[in-house]
Motif scaffolding. Structure first.
Motif, PDB file in Angstrom:
ATOM      1  N   GLU A   3       0.815  -1.182   0.035  1.00 31.97           N
ATOM      2  CA  GLU A   3      -0.138   0.199   0.049  1.00 31.97           C
ATOM      3  C   GLU A   3       0.843   1.296  -0.020  1.00 31.97           C
ATOM      4  O   GLU A   3       1.653   1.483   0.707  1.00 31.97           O
ATOM      5  N   THR A   4       0.877   2.080  -0.912  1.00 29.74           N
ATOM      6  CA  THR A   4       1.351   3.350  -1.149  1.00 29.74           C
ATOM      7  C   THR A   4       0.498   4.461  -1.011  1.00 29.74           C
ATOM      8  O   THR A   4      -0.492   4.740  -1.462  1.00 29.74           O
ATOM      9  N   THR A   5       0.741   5.471  -0.223  1.00 30.58           N
ATOM     10  CA  THR A   5       0.096   6.730  -0.079  1.00 30.58           C
ATOM     11  C   THR A   5       0.821   7.877  -0.721  1.00 30.58           C
ATOM     12  O   THR A   5       1.982   8.071  -0.553  1.00 30.58           O
ATOM     13  N   ILE A   6       0.176   8.287  -1.663  1.00 33.12           N
ATOM     14  CA  ILE A   6       0.683   9.800  -2.472  1.00 33.12           C
ATOM     15  C   ILE A   6      -0.218  10.901  -2.076  1.00 33.12           C
ATOM     16  O   ILE A   6      -1.459  10.762  -2.125  1.00 33.12           O
ATOM     17  N   LEU A 120      -7.577  23.948 -24.446  1.00 34.30           N
ATOM     18  CA  LEU A 120      -8.119  25.525 -24.468  1.00 34.30           C
ATOM     19  C   LEU A 120      -9.253  25.759 -25.382  1.00 34.30           C
ATOM     20  O   LEU A 120      -9.566  24.925 -26.264  1.00 34.30           O
ATOM     21  N   GLY A 121     -10.018  26.620 -24.902  1.00 35.25           N
ATOM     22  CA  GLY A 121     -11.258  27.426 -25.917  1.00 35.25           C
ATOM     23  C   GLY A 121     -12.496  26.006 -25.843  1.00 35.25           C
ATOM     24  O   GLY A 121     -13.190  26.197 -26.562  1.00 35.25           O
ATOM     25  N   ARG A 122     -12.370  25.497 -24.705  1.00 35.24           N
ATOM     26  CA  ARG A 122     -13.623  24.326 -24.210  1.00 35.24           C
ATOM     27  C   ARG A 122     -14.065  24.506 -23.036  1.00 35.24           C
ATOM     28  O   ARG A 122     -15.116  23.588 -22.756  1.00 35.24           O
ATOM     29  N   SER A 123     -14.234  25.821 -22.569  1.00 34.64           N
ATOM     30  CA  SER A 123     -15.094  26.405 -21.280  1.00 34.64           C
ATOM     31  C   SER A 123     -14.743  25.358 -20.122  1.00 34.64           C
ATOM     32  O   SER A 123     -15.400  24.872 -19.322  1.00 34.64           O
ATOM     33  N   CYS A 124     -13.475  24.958 -19.965  1.00 38.71           N
ATOM     34  CA  CYS A 124     -13.030  24.133 -18.805  1.00 38.71           C
ATOM     35  C   CYS A 124     -12.645  24.953 -17.818  1.00 38.71           C
ATOM     36  O   CYS A 124     -12.611  26.019 -17.777  1.00 38.71           O
ATOM     37  N   TYR A 125     -12.782  24.225 -16.449  1.00 43.51           N
ATOM     38  CA  TYR A 125     -12.342  25.159 -15.424  1.00 43.51           C
ATOM     39  C   TYR A 125     -11.444  24.224 -14.591  1.00 43.51           C
ATOM     40  O   TYR A 125     -11.194  23.033 -14.664  1.00 43.51           O
ATOM     41  N   VAL A 126     -10.481  24.857 -13.726  1.00 41.26           N
ATOM     42  CA  VAL A 126      -9.508  24.192 -12.960  1.00 41.26           C
ATOM     43  C   VAL A 126      -9.669  24.160 -11.639  1.00 41.26           C
ATOM     44  O   VAL A 126      -9.953  25.245 -10.825  1.00 41.26           O
ATOM     45  N   CYS A 127      -9.796  23.122 -10.736  1.00 42.49           N
ATOM     46  CA  CYS A 127      -9.878  23.055  -9.311  1.00 42.49           C
ATOM     47  C   CYS A 127      -8.407  22.694  -8.811  1.00 42.49           C
ATOM     48  O   CYS A 127      -7.741  21.835  -9.540  1.00 42.49           O
ATOM     49  N   ILE A 128      -7.961  23.440  -7.783  1.00 37.15           N
ATOM     50  CA  ILE A 128      -6.739  23.411  -7.055  1.00 37.15           C
ATOM     51  C   ILE A 128      -6.992  22.931  -5.739  1.00 37.15           C
ATOM     52  O   ILE A 128      -7.542  23.563  -5.173  1.00 37.15           O
ATOM     53  N   GLY A 129      -6.166  21.872  -5.198  1.00 37.47           N
ATOM     54  CA  GLY A 129      -6.344  21.387  -3.888  1.00 37.47           C
ATOM     55  C   GLY A 129      -5.340  20.390  -3.546  1.00 37.47           C
ATOM     56  O   GLY A 129      -4.739  19.815  -4.108  1.00 37.47           O
ATOM     57  N   GLN A 130      -5.641  20.021  -2.310  1.00 33.72           N
ATOM     58  CA  GLN A 130      -4.754  18.843  -1.767  1.00 33.72           C
ATOM     59  C   GLN A 130      -5.574  17.517  -1.974  1.00 33.72           C
ATOM     60  O   GLN A 130      -6.663  17.288  -1.941  1.00 33.72           O
ATOM     61  N   LEU A 131      -4.649  16.469  -2.651  1.00 29.42           N
ATOM     62  CA  LEU A 131      -5.163  15.409  -3.118  1.00 29.42           C
ATOM     63  C   LEU A 131      -4.430  14.294  -2.284  1.00 29.42           C
ATOM     64  O   LEU A 131      -3.211  14.427  -2.191  1.00 29.42           O
ATOM     65  N   LEU A 132      -5.124  13.355  -1.744  1.00 34.09           N
ATOM     66  CA  LEU A 132      -4.378  12.129  -1.304  1.00 34.09           C
ATOM     67  C   LEU A 132      -5.142  10.759  -1.752  1.00 34.09           C
ATOM     68  O   LEU A 132      -6.234  10.642  -1.993  1.00 34.09           O
ATOM     69  N   ALA A 133      -4.028   9.966  -2.203  1.00 36.21           N
ATOM     70  CA  ALA A 133      -4.317   8.628  -2.970  1.00 36.21           C
ATOM     71  C   ALA A 133      -3.713   7.712  -1.907  1.00 36.21           C
ATOM     72  O   ALA A 133      -2.550   7.641  -2.057  1.00 36.21           O
ATOM     73  N   THR A 134      -4.342   6.552  -2.029  1.00 38.10           N
ATOM     74  CA  THR A 134      -3.813   5.304  -1.396  1.00 38.10           C
ATOM     75  C   THR A 134      -3.925   4.349  -2.247  1.00 38.10           C
ATOM     76  O   THR A 134      -5.116   3.948  -2.658  1.00 38.10           O
ATOM     77  N   VAL A 135      -2.922   3.699  -2.988  1.00 36.84           N
ATOM     78  CA  VAL A 135      -2.979   2.575  -3.775  1.00 36.84           C
ATOM     79  C   VAL A 135      -2.325   1.286  -3.582  1.00 36.84           C
ATOM     80  O   VAL A 135      -1.309   1.504  -2.787  1.00 36.84           O
ATOM     81  N   LEU A 136      -2.756   0.340  -3.934  1.00 37.36           N
ATOM     82  CA  LEU A 136      -2.279  -1.018  -3.853  1.00 37.36           C
ATOM     83  C   LEU A 136      -1.561  -1.591  -5.129  1.00 37.36           C
ATOM     84  O   LEU A 136      -1.765  -1.281  -5.995  1.00 37.36           O
ATOM     85  N   ARG A 137      -0.302  -1.933  -4.837  1.00 31.10           N
ATOM     86  CA  ARG A 137       0.933  -2.227  -5.899  1.00 31.10           C
ATOM     87  C   ARG A 137       1.282  -3.574  -5.592  1.00 31.10           C
ATOM     88  O   ARG A 137       1.690  -3.738  -4.522  1.00 31.10           O
ATOM     89  N   GLU A 138       1.864  -4.233  -6.845  1.00 38.97           N
ATOM     90  CA  GLU A 138       2.224  -5.404  -6.521  1.00 38.97           C
ATOM     91  C   GLU A 138       3.720  -5.248  -6.211  1.00 38.97           C
ATOM     92  O   GLU A 138       4.310  -4.167  -6.262  1.00 38.97           O
ATOM     93  N   ASN A 139       4.344  -6.216  -5.432  1.00 43.75           N
ATOM     94  CA  ASN A 139       5.489  -6.038  -4.722  1.00 43.75           C
ATOM     95  C   ASN A 139       6.484  -6.084  -5.958  1.00 43.75           C
ATOM     96  O   ASN A 139       6.766  -6.806  -6.705  1.00 43.75           O
ATOM     97  N   HIS A 140       7.578  -5.056  -5.719  1.00 41.85           N
ATOM     98  CA  HIS A 140       8.573  -4.881  -6.590  1.00 41.85           C
ATOM     99  C   HIS A 140       9.276  -3.459  -6.147  1.00 41.85           C
ATOM    100  O   HIS A 140       8.737  -2.595  -5.489  1.00 41.85           O
ATOM    101  N   THR A 141      10.410  -3.452  -6.498  1.00 39.32           N
ATOM    102  CA  THR A 141      11.472  -2.094  -6.437  1.00 39.32           C
ATOM    103  C   THR A 141      10.515  -1.001  -6.884  1.00 39.32           C
ATOM    104  O   THR A 141       9.759  -0.780  -7.642  1.00 39.32           O
ATOM    105  N   ASP A 142      10.210   0.081  -5.833  1.00 35.76           N
ATOM    106  CA  ASP A 142       9.517   1.093  -6.253  1.00 35.76           C
ATOM    107  C   ASP A 142      10.344   2.393  -5.922  1.00 35.76           C
ATOM    108  O   ASP A 142      10.520   2.900  -4.708  1.00 35.76           O
ATOM    109  N   LYS A 143      10.724   3.101  -6.831  1.00 35.72           N
ATOM    110  CA  LYS A 143      11.254   4.608  -6.757  1.00 35.72           C
ATOM    111  C   LYS A 143      10.322   5.465  -6.162  1.00 35.72           C
ATOM    112  O   LYS A 143      10.718   6.560  -5.976  1.00 35.72           O
ATOM    113  N   ILE A 144       9.123   5.364  -6.307  1.00 34.79           N
ATOM    114  CA  ILE A 144       8.321   6.457  -5.955  1.00 34.79           C
ATOM    115  C   ILE A 144       8.115   6.626  -4.381  1.00 34.79           C
ATOM    116  O   ILE A 144       8.122   7.938  -4.321  1.00 34.79           O
ATOM    117  N   LYS A 145       8.279   5.866  -3.678  1.00 35.90           N
ATOM    118  CA  LYS A 145       8.294   5.999  -2.392  1.00 35.90           C
ATOM    119  C   LYS A 145       9.530   6.863  -1.717  1.00 35.90           C
ATOM    120  O   LYS A 145      10.333   6.875  -2.259  1.00 35.90           O
TER     121      LYS A 145
END
Length: 145
Positions: A3-6, A120-145
């Motif tokens: 389990e990795t939390t990002i 661009l030009g598609r009437s998009c809007y942008v939301c900015i804030g804190q994001l927390l994600a917990t993901v399950l990953r297969e066991n292997h070397t992980d440079k992300i941690k």
């Protein structure tokens, strides 16, 4: 499975019809992730319709780590979005709350700087804030941690 939390600051660029979004997430230690959300009909959450002004939208969100050869994309399914333009995302794996909402010219300037020009030009809007994600990953070397 590991389990990795990002967590970090995310900027999410939503299409005006809420059918999808593109985003980026930068962690406190400056790791970068990409996010792509696609609205989905199916959801795995029970919710009371009386609690919402309009029904929530559900997304399947793909989380990527560009340039990390040992990172496989992770799909977070059935993430519930509430709150209109000033949105929140929630599931067992994801939480996000909008701290800043960019619309019109402010959104276009942000999109031009940080996203693909196809947004661009598609009437998009942008939301900015804190994001927390917990993901399950297969066991292997992980440079992300």
């Amino acid at each position: 499975m590991d389990e990795t939390t990002i967590s970090g600051v995310a900027a999410l660029c939503f299409l005006a019809d809420d059918s999808g979004f593109q985003g980026n997430l930068v962690t406190e230690d400056q790791k970068h992730f990409g996010l792509v959300g696609k609205a989905t009909e199916s959801c795995c959450h029970e919710y009371h319709t009386c609690c919402f002004e309009k029904p929530p939208v559900f997304y399947d969100i793909t989380l990527t780590a560009p340039g990390s050869g040992d990172w496989s994309d992770v799909v977070l399914r059935g993430v519930m979005r509430t709150g209109g333009d000033n949105c929140s995302l929630s599931s067992q794996e994801v939480t996000f709350d909008t701290d800043e909402l960019l619309v019109n010219q402010s959104a276009e300037a942000h999109i031009k700087k940080y996203f693909s020009t196809k947004w661009l030009g598609r009437s998009c809007y942008v939301c900015i804030g804190q994001l927390l994600a917990t993901v399950l990953r297969e066991n292997h070397t992980d440079k992300i941690k």
